[in-house]
Design an enzyme around this catalytic site. Structure first.
Site, PDB file in Angstrom:
ATOM      1  CG  ASP A 124      -1.990   1.031   1.198  1.00  0.00           C
ATOM      2  OD1 ASP A 124      -2.342   1.473   0.088  1.00  0.00           O
ATOM      3  OD2 ASP A 124      -2.491   1.411   2.268  1.00  0.00           O
ATOM      4  CB  CYS A 127       1.738   0.717   4.400  1.00  0.00           C
ATOM      5  SG  CYS A 127       2.853  -0.466   5.123  1.00  0.00           S
ATOM      6  CB  CYS A 130       4.549  -0.285   2.296  1.00  0.00           C
ATOM      7  SG  CYS A 130       3.280  -1.486   2.762  1.00  0.00           S
ATOM      8  NE  ARG A 154      -2.063   0.686   5.008  1.00  0.00           N
ATOM      9  CZ  ARG A 154      -1.681   1.582   5.908  1.00  0.00           C
ATOM     10  NH1 ARG A 154      -1.403   1.200   7.143  1.00  0.00           N
ATOM     11  NH2 ARG A 154      -1.575   2.864   5.588  1.00  0.00           N
TER      12      ARG A 154
END
Length: 242
Positions: A124, A127, A130, A154
């Site tokens: 995502d 995030c 991430c 998400r």
């Protein structure tokens, strides 16, 4: 659009199949299928379970367990204590390997010059971990690990997270667009965008993913969360040796 139905042959040979029965493709009027459908759960496969009175279900929401009449539902992890093995994860490994193959042509791929391994990352944009993983992309590539991204908004299939991923996947230069988005740059709206972000999201759910990053290794093993390059390299090498 591709369907998230996995080949019956693959599931019949899954390491989750047990000697006391064989995997069964359920009929539309199976009580498990009809009762779970009222919960919004699609049952793709009904397998035998090592626990008397329970069936193992491969669904669009991951692996679940149910009584043969569909009255009782069990959600969670099934552990074989004698063999110290996670049977729920084993059931999903083969599903993940085959499912990922279906979407190879819609991944955003950063290929390692000296490729030794591949990881598939459900990601995502907003995030934090991430973004941290992506900032270490050069470390992964230098370690011989090709990184392949699939989208997993998400917040679901609504809102800015979904829209941003759609814009990235529809960008002319997907790699650049993803890197910029993960650094905080606003995504550029692409008119007429038709990217398979919803399918990626549904695929991730069928793998049992609920958050990002979710890293799928070559054998279908899933690492839920961030790991540095060295740890991922060690895990990949261990799987290769086993």
């Amino acid at each position: 659009m591709k369907k998230l139905m996995l080949a019956g042959a693959m599931l019949c040979t899954s390491i989750s199949a047990f000697a006391n029965g064989v995997a069964v493709t359920p009929s539309a009027d199976d009580p498990i299928v009809t009762k779970f459908a009222t919960l919004g759960v699609t049952v793709k496969q009904i397998n035998p379970s090592p626990v008397a009175g329970l069936k193992e279900l491969i669904t669009n929401k991951g692996v679940l367990y149910a009584s043969p009449d569909g009255q009782f539902l069990m959600q969670g992890t099934l552990i074989d204590l004698n063999n110290r093995s996670n049977l729920t994860e084993q059931a999903l490994n083969g599903v993940r390997v085959e499912g990922v193959k279906e979407y190879e042509d819609s991944m955003i791929v950063y290929k390692a010059p000296n490729e030794q391994h591949q990881i598939t990352v459900f990601t995502d944009i907003s995030c934090g971990y991430c973004r941290k993983l992506h900032r270490e992309l050069d470390d992964l590539l230098d370690a011989g690990i090709t990184v392949r991204y699939l989208a997993f908004p998400r917040g679901g299939l609504q809102g800015s997270g979904y829209a941003d991923l759609m814009n990235v996947w529809c960008a002319r230069d997907q790699q650049e667009a993803l890197t910029e988005a993960k650094s905080g740059v606003d995504t550029k709206v692409v008119a007429g965008c038709n990217a398979p972000v919803a399918e990626h999201y549904q695929l991730g759910q069928s793998f049992g993913i609920s958050g990002t990053p979710a890293i799928v290794l070559e054998d279908g093993t899933m690492i839920p969360g961030y790991q540095p390059a060295a740890a991922l390299k060690a895990a990949l090498e261990a799987n290769k040796a086993s």
